[in-house]
Design a protein around this motif. Structure first.
Motif, PDB file in Angstrom:
ATOM      1  N   GLY A   2      -2.375  -2.413   5.819  1.00  0.00           N
ATOM      2  CA  GLY A   2      -1.246  -2.308   4.907  1.00  0.00           C
ATOM      3  C   GLY A   2      -0.876  -0.857   4.628  1.00  0.00           C
ATOM      4  O   GLY A   2      -1.374   0.080   5.244  1.00  0.00           O
ATOM      5  N   ALA A  32      -1.159  -3.770  -1.126  1.00  0.00           N
ATOM      6  CA  ALA A  32      -0.023  -4.654  -1.368  1.00  0.00           C
ATOM      7  C   ALA A  32       0.624  -4.463  -2.735  1.00  0.00           C
ATOM      8  O   ALA A  32       1.707  -4.972  -2.983  1.00  0.00           O
ATOM      9  N   HIS A  62       8.501   1.157   3.560  1.00  0.00           N
ATOM     10  CA  HIS A  62       7.216   0.473   3.396  1.00  0.00           C
ATOM     11  C   HIS A  62       7.330  -0.858   2.644  1.00  0.00           C
ATOM     12  O   HIS A  62       6.347  -1.594   2.562  1.00  0.00           O
ATOM     13  N   GLU A  65       5.875  -4.327   3.583  1.00  0.00           N
ATOM     14  CA  GLU A  65       4.433  -4.551   3.521  1.00  0.00           C
ATOM     15  C   GLU A  65       3.869  -4.489   2.104  1.00  0.00           C
ATOM     16  O   GLU A  65       2.697  -4.794   1.897  1.00  0.00           O
TER      17      GLU A  65
END
Length: 94
Positions: A2, A32, A62, A65
């Motif tokens: 991630g 996350a 980003h 994700e």
């Protein structure tokens, strides 16, 4: 893998040149979920919603994700400076 805390910091630093930045991974390490505090001159004269949009725009590469972003503070430098403490009640001025 991630998005890392360093990825988030780099994206915000590149876009906003902050004088203060704290990024906290609140996902337990999987990348996350993040909490963000940022102080930038680029926020000067902008309303809160505009500042949040600027942070989200910086993170846009980003965001696919990242599950959650919590912007705890998005302040201009003048807003981040502590206000002078008021004089105690009954104190005499000289």
């Amino acid at each position: 893998m991630g998005v890392t805390k360093e990825d988030v910091e780099a994206a915000i630093t590149s876009a906003l040149s902050p004088s203060h930045l704290v990024v906290t991974d609140t996902s337990g390490g999987c990348g996350a979920s993040y909490e963000i505090e940022v102080v930038s001159e680029k926020f000067e004269g902008k309303r809160l919603l505009e500042r949040h949009r600027m942070v989200n725009t910086a993170l846009s590469p980003h965001m696919a994700e990242i599950h959650a972003v919590s912007i705890k503070k998005a302040l201009a430098p003048a807003q981040a400076s502590p206000a002078p403490a008021p004089a105690p009640a009954g104190a005499r001025r000289r």
